[in-house]
Enzyme design. Sequence first.
Site, PDB file in Angstrom:
ATOM      1  N   LYS A 139       0.744  -1.294  -0.158  1.00 28.92           N
ATOM      2  CA  LYS A 139      -0.129   0.097  -0.082  1.00 28.92           C
ATOM      3  C   LYS A 139       0.787   1.157  -0.057  1.00 28.92           C
ATOM      4  O   LYS A 139       1.690   1.071   0.421  1.00 28.92           O
ATOM      5  CB  LYS A 139      -0.806  -0.086   1.176  1.00 28.92           C
ATOM      6  CG  LYS A 139      -1.876   1.138   1.284  1.00 28.92           C
ATOM      7  CD  LYS A 139      -2.745   0.846   2.705  1.00 28.92           C
ATOM      8  CE  LYS A 139      -3.913   1.860   2.899  1.00 28.92           C
ATOM      9  NZ  LYS A 139      -4.678   1.685   4.226  1.00 28.92           N
ATOM     10  N   SER A 170      -9.584   1.465   3.215  1.00 30.27           N
ATOM     11  CA  SER A 170      -8.537   2.196   2.510  1.00 30.27           C
ATOM     12  C   SER A 170      -7.532   1.304   1.722  1.00 30.27           C
ATOM     13  O   SER A 170      -6.885   2.044   0.765  1.00 30.27           O
ATOM     14  CB  SER A 170      -7.915   3.424   3.306  1.00 30.27           C
ATOM     15  OG  SER A 170      -7.055   2.946   4.102  1.00 30.27           O
ATOM     16  N   SER A 221      -9.484  -0.581   7.529  1.00 31.40           N
ATOM     17  CA  SER A 221      -8.960  -0.384   6.198  1.00 31.40           C
ATOM     18  C   SER A 221      -8.313  -1.759   5.603  1.00 31.40           C
ATOM     19  O   SER A 221      -8.087  -1.688   4.408  1.00 31.40           O
ATOM     20  CB  SER A 221      -7.907   0.594   6.214  1.00 31.40           C
ATOM     21  OG  SER A 221      -8.758   1.724   6.274  1.00 31.40           O
TER      22      SER A 221
END
Length: 474
Positions: A83, A157, A181
Site C-alpha cells: 500500500k 482504504s 481498512s
Amino acid sequence: MDDSELGFAGVARQAELVRAGKVTARQLTEAALARAERLDPRLGAFRTLRFARALAEADACDAGRAEPGSEGLPLLGVPVAVKDELDLAGEVTTFGGAANTTPVDRDCEAVRRLRAAGAIVIGKTTMPEFGQWPFTESAAHGYTRNPWDTSRTTGGSSGGSAAVVAAGVVGAALGGDGGGSIRIPAACCGVFGLKPQRGRVPTAPHPHLWYALGTLGPLTRTVRDSALLYDVLSGPAAGDRWTARPAPTGFLRAASTEPGRLRIGWSAKPAVRGVRPHPEHVGALRETVRALRELGHDVREIDPHYPDTTAAFLPQFYAGVRAEARTVDHPELLERRTRQVVRASALVPEAAVAWAMRHGERLAVRANRVFDGPDLLLTPVLADRPRRIGALDGLGMTGAMLRSLPMIAYTGLWNVTGNPAASVPAGFGRDGLPLAVQLVGREHDEATVLQVAAQLEAVRPWADRIPELARAPH
C-alpha cells in the site's frame, strides 16, 4: 502450471515452487507484471509498477538460490505489492495523494521484513488520501474498481491491495487498518484480511499509525497465506510505541491446528447507532453460525453491549491525518476534503489526543467484557453492500464521514480496543459481489481467529472463485 494458475496459487505455494526449482522468481515476477499490465487499466489498483527494478530483484533472487540459507526463505521469489502509505526505497510515498514528490531512501520495517524473507515488491497500491475513507478514490489517482464488478467500490482504504489479490495479480499485498481498512476491502473483494493485535507488526520508521488506531498487515486469498505473512512480519522493532504480547506459537502452525470446541458469540448489532445492516449480511452471518455449529462449536446469539467509541476515535483520526499531512512536500496539493480535516484538527490539541488514547483504554476494558464467556465474537463486516464508484464525489469532510458510517459500523470499535479481527469470505450476494463475516478475538489472540477462519475455509472454500475479469484471455 500456466501464468493464470500461478497468479492464483498463493504465496506459500509459489515459494514452494521456487524452492523446488519448478519455477523461477523471474517467471513469477514477469507473470505478475503482465497480469498487472493487462488488468490494471480496468482496476486502477496500482499507483506505480516497478518493472525494471522488480525484474532485476527477481534475477538476483534466482542467482542467489544456491547460496546457503536461501532455500529456507519463506517468501523466496514471491511477487507482492504494498500500500502506498508504506515506504519503499526509491519510490515516493504518496499516501494516496499528489502532495509528496520525493522518493524515500529506505524501506519501512514491514517492507524490509518482506524482502528479507525473499519477496519481490512489484508495485505500490492505491488508497484514498491518508487512508481516511472506506472508499479507494482520490483526486490524484482516480477510482479503484472491484474485480467482481468494476462499477463498484473495493472499499478502503487498502482497496488497491485487496483488488490486486482478488484479481490474482499477486498472492499477497500489504495494507493498513485504522478503522477497518484491511477488513472492509477484504469484505468487498472476497479475500481474507486479518487486522492484527495493535503492536503486532511494527510501523517503523513511525512510532505509530494514527496513534493507537492503526495497524499493518496483509490481504491474501487464503488463511494459510495470511498466517505465513504474519510469521514474517510480526515482532517488535526499535521505536515501537506499542508491542503485542508474543504469540505462544507461530501463526502458520496455529492456523494448521484444530482449536477444539469453542464458545462463539454472534450478533448483528452494529457498534454505531442509527445504522442497519443489509439483510444479505445478516443472512451470511446466520449461515456462518450454522456452519460453526456443524463444526462442533457452541454458538449463541449475544448482546455485546458495545461502548460508544466516538470520543476516543475521532481525536486520533484527526491528529493522525494532521501528523501525516505535515510531512508532505506540497501541502497546497492536498485534496479539499483533506484540507478540511486538517483545519478541523486544529480543535484537537495533543492533550486531547492523549486523553482520547486513555479513554480508549478504558473503553477497551468495557468492550472486552464480551469475551467473559465467548472465545470469539462473530459479526458482519459491513452494514452496506459495496457502493457504486464515485461514493465520495462532491462530498466534503462531513458528507464523507456520514457516508462512511455504514462501512465502519462493525470495524472501527476494534481499532480503538486494539483486538485482532478478521474479514472472512462468506459467499456471494444477489448482486454478484462477495459477502463476509467478521471474527473478533480476545486481545493478543490472533491464533484462535486464524484457526476458526481456517475451519470455515475448509468447509466452504472461497479461493477457487475467480472474478470473470481475471479469467479474461490475454
